[in-house]
Design an enzyme around this catalytic site. Structure first.
Site, PDB file in Angstrom:
ATOM      1  N   ASP A 172       0.809  -1.224   0.000  1.00  0.00           N
ATOM      2  CA  ASP A 172       0.000   0.000   0.000  1.00  0.00           C
ATOM      3  C   ASP A 172       0.845   1.279   0.000  1.00  0.00           C
ATOM      4  OD1 ASP A 172       0.950   0.085   2.578  1.00  0.00           O
ATOM      5  OD2 ASP A 172      -0.953  -0.456   3.510  1.00  0.00           O
ATOM      6  N   ASP A 191       3.305  -3.591   9.598  1.00  0.00           N
ATOM      7  CA  ASP A 191       2.055  -3.086   9.041  1.00  0.00           C
ATOM      8  C   ASP A 191       0.987  -4.162   9.216  1.00  0.00           C
ATOM      9  OD1 ASP A 191       0.064  -1.857   7.644  1.00  0.00           O
ATOM     10  OD2 ASP A 191       1.276  -1.415   5.868  1.00  0.00           O
ATOM     11  N   ASP A 194      -1.513  -4.282   5.048  1.00  0.00           N
ATOM     12  CA  ASP A 194      -0.665  -3.773   3.972  1.00  0.00           C
ATOM     13  C   ASP A 194      -1.463  -3.501   2.698  1.00  0.00           C
ATOM     14  OD1 ASP A 194       1.741  -2.854   3.054  1.00  0.00           O
ATOM     15  OD2 ASP A 194       2.442  -4.816   2.360  1.00  0.00           O
ATOM     16  N   ASP A 215      -8.014  -2.047  14.173  1.00  0.00           N
ATOM     17  CA  ASP A 215      -6.731  -1.646  14.750  1.00  0.00           C
ATOM     18  C   ASP A 215      -5.990  -0.763  13.747  1.00  0.00           C
ATOM     19  OD1 ASP A 215      -4.500  -1.433  16.303  1.00  0.00           O
ATOM     20  OD2 ASP A 215      -3.752  -3.448  15.869  1.00  0.00           O
ATOM     21  N   ASN A 219      -1.413  -1.234  17.026  1.00  0.00           N
ATOM     22  CA  ASN A 219      -0.904  -1.478  18.378  1.00  0.00           C
ATOM     23  C   ASN A 219      -1.663  -2.588  19.099  1.00  0.00           C
ATOM     24  OD1 ASN A 219      -3.303  -0.317  19.144  1.00  0.00           O
ATOM     25  ND2 ASN A 219      -2.382   1.439  20.224  1.00  0.00           N
ATOM     26  N   ILE A 221      -4.752  -2.824  19.939  1.00  0.00           N
ATOM     27  CA  ILE A 221      -5.889  -2.416  20.770  1.00  0.00           C
ATOM     28  C   ILE A 221      -7.047  -2.043  19.847  1.00  0.00           C
ATOM     29  CG2 ILE A 221      -6.712  -0.729  22.459  1.00  0.00           C
ATOM     30  CD1 ILE A 221      -3.679  -0.477  23.304  1.00  0.00           C
ATOM     31  N   GLU A 233      -9.609   1.806  21.711  1.00  0.00           N
ATOM     32  CA  GLU A 233      -8.457   2.658  21.402  1.00  0.00           C
ATOM     33  C   GLU A 233      -8.652   4.045  22.006  1.00  0.00           C
ATOM     34  OE1 GLU A 233      -5.521   1.978  19.652  1.00  0.00           O
ATOM     35  OE2 GLU A 233      -4.858   4.031  20.020  1.00  0.00           O
ATOM     36  N   SER A 251      25.491   3.461  10.698  1.00  0.00           N
ATOM     37  CA  SER A 251      25.555   2.029  10.988  1.00  0.00           C
ATOM     38  C   SER A 251      25.501   1.748  12.485  1.00  0.00           C
ATOM     39  CB  SER A 251      26.831   1.433  10.397  1.00  0.00           C
ATOM     40  OG  SER A 251      27.967   2.192  10.807  1.00  0.00           O
TER      41      SER A 251
HETATM   42 CA    CA Z   1       2.524  -1.049   4.012  1.00  0.00          CA
END
Ligand code: CA
Length: 559
Positions: A172, A191, A194, A215, A219, A221, A233, A251
């Site tokens: 997405d 994700d 997606d 959701d 998270n 919830i 939520e 790095s």
């Molecule tokens: Ca995505």
């Protein structure tokens, strides 16, 4: 023979990572640094080909001595230990170069001499397929279907992460992925949908299209409290002041680490290279165990602590809201003109963030034997202001920016020079070898000349001063700012007080990066500093944490 090529390619990759190849081959304008990979491979005088060859064949040589096996048998053993496609690649390479390797070992005995002879023979042969692949190749979304040869497989693997530093598998296009590697959820919270670009970690926008009680911020919830008729939520997180964690950096921020057992001949066995392909697909980085965005559970062998984990513990609504956009080799110019733009944050509809800008060495580190390639104070100021100007256009109001100063890399030489590298030589010899071939990740600090090391540290300190000058002279609409020294001295003192020694905090293979223990200690150090200086930046402890845990368990975990 297979083994030789495999290792050569892997170590090329390693060195590429340790230095700047990703930046120079990226598509986002990171063209400031010439690619060390391409000229290195083409460099008949040595360079990266020589380094990788010598490291790999040193392992083969030691392995054959330890196990009293022929070079040929040693290569076969090691190739056989490699996983899947790597093993095929190793076999393929051995089929091309194996005879010469065996022959040259019989003639000249030692790995570096063998590599020198090989380099003369193969300089015109070895680079062409790999280099042409790097230049022409496109990112293949389904590389498993492109297995014409083991070399194609490897070229494809490199191409997949050398193009940019956003998730590769992201249907997405919201810069969050449900894949683990290639900048997936090892790097940014997974994700949970997606196929909907308005559902991702950190969103506070209850998008009606996503369904009112789904959701939408990943998270874990969700759902409707039928008693109060309020979504969970909103009820459990709405007033909790959720806040994400982002690191933009190098790095060290991404937690670069090459498993030392890969190069320790006495310990190589059939399990040594388990997980190797995944490690490479993470660019040899371990963001999932890093100071800023680590989320792996801590174990006795691998202690993990992170700013993200502390923020999550404080408020479980922050679950999965982390982004590690750090890239191996990045300096202040790279961040200003490319890497900052890989942050995923909607200024209007996402929660604010605690963002760390950490660039601890690449502005003073390169393979060049001079001071002219170091970033000047003026350049550093311009780059940092450019980055902040951009951040003010993407970070939500109420965000905070923490500047992490440059390291004083003199500790590297002082604590390592006479110790033994996994390859069997002293660090002084390894540093000298890298400098001799113009392939050191940091000539300034990995250097026997004290004057050179001192100058490098002086420049680093002067660049760090820029941050406080900016804090004193600039304000931004969407975030405030704090500077901290890179706290190696502080955590080193803590470690020594516990009975440890300094070298135990440094990556053994590269002799350069903070290791897992250092990452762990630095997270605790920064957390304590922020608790003391800016407790309000960390948000309140969510009184609903216990209820959230009871109702939603591990909140979907991370996978
Ligand atoms: Ca995505």
């Amino acid at each position: 023979m297979i083994k030789y090529i495999f290792v050569s390619l892997v170590l090329s990759l390693v060195l590429v990572n340790a230095i700047k190849v990703q930046l120079s081959t990226g598509t986002q304008g990171f063209n400031r640094h010439p690619s060390p990979f391409i000229p290195g491979l083409n460099n008949a005088g040595g360079g990266y080909t020589c380094v990788t060859c010598t490291l790999i064949l040193s392992v083969v040589e030691q392995y054959s001595l330890i196990h009293e096996k022929s070079v040929d048998a040693a290569m076969d053993d090691i190739c056989g230990f490699l996983p899947g496609e790597m093993s095929k690649l190793c076999t393929y390479m051995v089929s091309i170069y194996g005879n010469e390797i065996v022959q040259y070992f019989a003639e000249v005995q030692h790995a570096d001499d063998v590599c020198h002879k090989l380099n003369n023979v193969t300089a015109d042969v070895q680079p062409s397929p790999l280099v042409s692949g790097l230049h022409k190749g496109k990112v293949h979304p389904h590389p498993s279907k492109v297995n014409e040869s083991p070399l194609d497989w490897f070229k494809d693997l490199i191409n997949r992460f050398s193009k940019d530093h956003s998730p590769l598998e992201d249907v997405d296009g919201d810069k969050f992925s449900d894949e683990i590697t290639f900048r997936g959820y090892n790097w940014r919270g997974r994700d949970c949908d997606d196929l909907n670009n308005q559902v991702y970690p950190g969103s506070k926008y209850n998008n009606p299209n996503a369904g009112p009680y789904t959701d939408w911020n990943c998270n874990g919830i969700k759902g409707l409290n039928s008693t109060s008729n309020i979504g969970y939520e909103d009820e459990l997180c709405g007033n909790s002041g959720p806040m994400g964690v982002i690191v933009v950096g190098d790095s060290a921020g991404a937690h670069f680490s090459i498993p030392p057992q890969w190069l320790t001949a006495s310990e190589i066995n059939s399990t040594t290279y388990n997980g190797m392909i995944e490690i490479i697909a993470n660019e040899m980085d371990w963001p999932q165990r890093s100071t800023y965005t680590g989320w792996n559970p801590s174990t006795n062998e691998v202690p993990v602590d992170s700013i993200y984990l502390r923020m999550r513990e404080r408020n479980l609504c922050n679950h999965r809201d982390y982004q590690n956009t750090a890239v191996n080799g990045a300096d202040s110019h790279d961040v200003a003109f490319g890497l900052a733009q890989t942050i995923a944050r909607n200024q209007e509809t996402d929660a604010p963030v605690l963002l760390f800008l950490e660039l601890i060495g690449n502005d003073v580190c390169s393979s060049h034997h001079d001071f002219d390639h170091m970033t000047t104070v003026d350049e550093f100021t311009t780059n940092t202001l450019t980055t902040l100007q951009y951040l003010d256009t993407v970070l939500p109001s109420g965000s905070h920016v923490v500047f992490v100063g440059l390291a004083d890399g003199r500790v590297l030489w002082n604590s390592l020079w006479n110790r033994t590298h996994p390859i069997g030589a002293t660090y002084e010899q390894v540093y000298d070898f890298l400098n001799c071939l113009d392939t050191s990740p940091c000539w300034g600090w990995m250097n026997p000349n004290e004057t050179v090391r001192d100058f490098t540290s002086e420049r680093a300190a002067n660049l760090s001063l820029v941050y406080n000058q900016i804090i004193a002279s600039h304000t931004y609409q969407h975030f405030d700012m704090q500077y901290y020294d890179f706290p190696f001295d502080a955590i080193n003192a803590e470690w020594i007080a516990q009975g440890g020694q300094t070298w135990q905090l440094i990556e053994p293979v590269d002799g350069f990066h903070p290791n897992q223990i250092a990452n762990y200690l630095i997270a605790g150090y920064f957390w304590d500093q922020l608790t003391q200086d800016h407790p309000e930046w960390l948000g309140s402890i969510n009184p609903n944490n216990q209820l959230i845990q009871q109702m939603f368990g591990d909140q979907g975990g991370y996978n």
